[in-house]
Design an enzyme around this catalytic site. Structure first.
Site, PDB file in Angstrom:
ATOM      1  N   SER A 234       9.021 -29.371 -31.458  1.00 43.64           N
ATOM      2  CA  SER A 234       9.401 -28.740 -30.149  1.00 43.64           C
ATOM      3  C   SER A 234       8.340 -28.492 -29.225  1.00 43.64           C
ATOM      4  O   SER A 234       7.568 -29.271 -29.097  1.00 43.64           O
ATOM      5  CB  SER A 234      10.316 -27.495 -30.328  1.00 43.64           C
ATOM      6  OG  SER A 234      10.095 -26.713 -29.305  1.00 43.64           O
ATOM      7  N   CYS A 235       8.309 -27.453 -28.734  1.00 45.00           N
ATOM      8  CA  CYS A 235       7.196 -27.085 -27.741  1.00 45.00           C
ATOM      9  C   CYS A 235       7.139 -25.652 -27.908  1.00 45.00           C
ATOM     10  O   CYS A 235       7.708 -24.986 -28.944  1.00 45.00           O
ATOM     11  CB  CYS A 235       7.651 -27.553 -26.442  1.00 45.00           C
ATOM     12  SG  CYS A 235       8.981 -26.627 -25.855  1.00 45.00           S
ATOM     13  N   GLY A 236       6.360 -24.922 -26.922  1.00 42.77           N
ATOM     14  CA  GLY A 236       5.988 -23.753 -27.088  1.00 42.77           C
ATOM     15  C   GLY A 236       7.138 -22.604 -26.767  1.00 42.77           C
ATOM     16  O   GLY A 236       7.928 -22.883 -26.122  1.00 42.77           O
TER      17      GLY A 236
ATOM     18  N   SER B 188       8.704 -23.105 -22.098  1.00 48.50           N
ATOM     19  CA  SER B 188       8.346 -24.348 -22.566  1.00 48.50           C
ATOM     20  C   SER B 188       7.188 -24.920 -21.998  1.00 48.50           C
ATOM     21  O   SER B 188       6.098 -25.641 -22.264  1.00 48.50           O
ATOM     22  CB  SER B 188       9.560 -25.358 -22.693  1.00 48.50           C
ATOM     23  OG  SER B 188      10.758 -24.626 -23.318  1.00 48.50           O
TER      24      SER B 188
END
Lengths: 257, 257
Positions: free
Chosen positions: B104-106, B112
């Site tokens: 995913s991402c942050g 994100s």
């Protein structure tokens, strides 16, 4: 929130026109068991508890709805925390296997299917289906995919009973997430279904999820992959592809007119 | 080997006929750097070195073709081993970030896009494109997708120059893999392109790969997600969706007739 408005420019061969449009929402969801981060997936918000339950179930991390004490959001709408009941141990080797099978399946000396047999119990026997039931499914899936019709951007997964009555339908930007949401919704009620239909293609991982969910028939609007067909034939899943426009192909199992 | 024959039963409203069919091949590929297992992906065999190079490049693990000493199969057709040149350190934090951003991402407090900025440098400015160039692309992509035409089961990714001339086209059962193969093929020659076209939808991860590959325009046959549009607008990627049938939508960037 499964869709958001946006502005676009619509371009044709002769014109260029500013307009409004609607986008399918994509946001990350972190799935935790207790304090442990199990996975992060890009999903469409909504039905997050179904998604978490279905993901953990179809990846072999939990086996029965009775294993789950609670599922709730945890400090953020993009984090879901699953609490297991007292006495339900989180088998670390299952988690390892989970991460292994999510990124793929067994390699390094084993063939994929040999490695998979460790994880997935075969279905007891192939499930025969009637063609008249299958021919009804595409229009039911399309009718139910409300957000797809507005955004063009969501995969759908629907579960039907053996007579082709719709039991559950879910949508998501992620193919796997739509399947996890649909299977997870029924899992949380202690139920399952007879036929899983997906709006896209049938890959190895979708076949695996159907079998773990003990659903006997997988019907895909798109094509199956080689490994999806191999796995379906090995593990007694009835696998149908190109299910649309009053026709379909049978790749594994038996269908009567 | 990108396709295999199989047997099917073709079912219509009135008939059921045994026939032959062709399946897109799906098999696991393990990507190693030296002795370290970096990732396992389900892919269509073929162009494995392009896939490994493109994956490591677009995920931020390697930055320049000069970082790579050799890429070869390693004990199995489903394992690829990448050797880095002496002096090129494998930054463990990049690998962590890689696994984080792949799944995913942050999240967890950051949005994100804020988290992404750590990973991806914005493109210097939005790249304007001419509509006449874009209108030519769908037929070029379709013509090039030989295996898709036979199996219906492969995603395509094509890279064009600024005039719309085809530079590189790759197919795969995995959306991301097709993109990694196309970007990786050019990366290995020290080149890049002006326009990336994908046969499916534009998700966050496809947008991220285009930007890391320093390709200014992403054209998708399908719909973009909300996060794909947000990211494209933030980082100066020109993003086009529903590019087919002599029309398209501009979600980010500028297009002239």
């Amino acid at each position: 929130m499964s869709e958001v408005p946006t502005h676009v420019t619509r371009v044709t061969l002769s014109s260029s026109t500013p307009d409004g449009d609607v986008l399918a929402v994509e946001e990350p969801l972190e799935i935790r068991i207790g304090e442990k981060n199990i996975a992060v997936t890009m999903r469409t918000p909504g039905d997050d508890f179904d998604l978490a339950a279905g993901f953990l179930f179809t990846e072999g991390v939990i086996g029965r709805v009775g294993d789950v004490e609670s599922i709730r959001h945890w400090g953020s709408p993009n984090v879901v925390r699953v609490a297991l009941r007292d006495g339900v141990a989180l088998d670390a080797s299952k988690l390892d296997r989970h991460f292994y099978t999510t990124s793929s399946c067994g390699i390094c000396g084993k063939t994929s299917i040999e490695a998979l047999r460790v994880v997935v119990e075969p279905l007891p026997h192939a499930t025969p289906v009637r063609a008249s039931v299958i021919h009804r499914l595409p229009s039911l899936l399309q009718t139910g995919q409300a957000t797809f019709r507005r955004t063009g951007g969501l995969h759908g997964a629907a579960i039907f009973d053996a007579e082709g009555e719709l039991v559950c339908l879910r949508e998501d930007v992620g193919r796997h997430n739509a399947v996890d949401k649909a299977i997870g919704a029924l899992f949380r009620e202690g139920r399952t279904g007879a036929i899983l239909m997906v709006s896209g293609r049938a890959s190895f991982e979708i076949v695996q999820k159907a079998i773990v969910g003990r659903i006997g028939v997988l019907a895909a609007v798109g094509a199956p992959s080689s490994l999806a067909v191999d796995l379906a034939r090995e593990l007694n899943l009835t696998l149908l592809g190109f299910v649309r426009d009053d026709r379909f192909n049978v790749y594994a199992g038996e269908v009567s007119q």
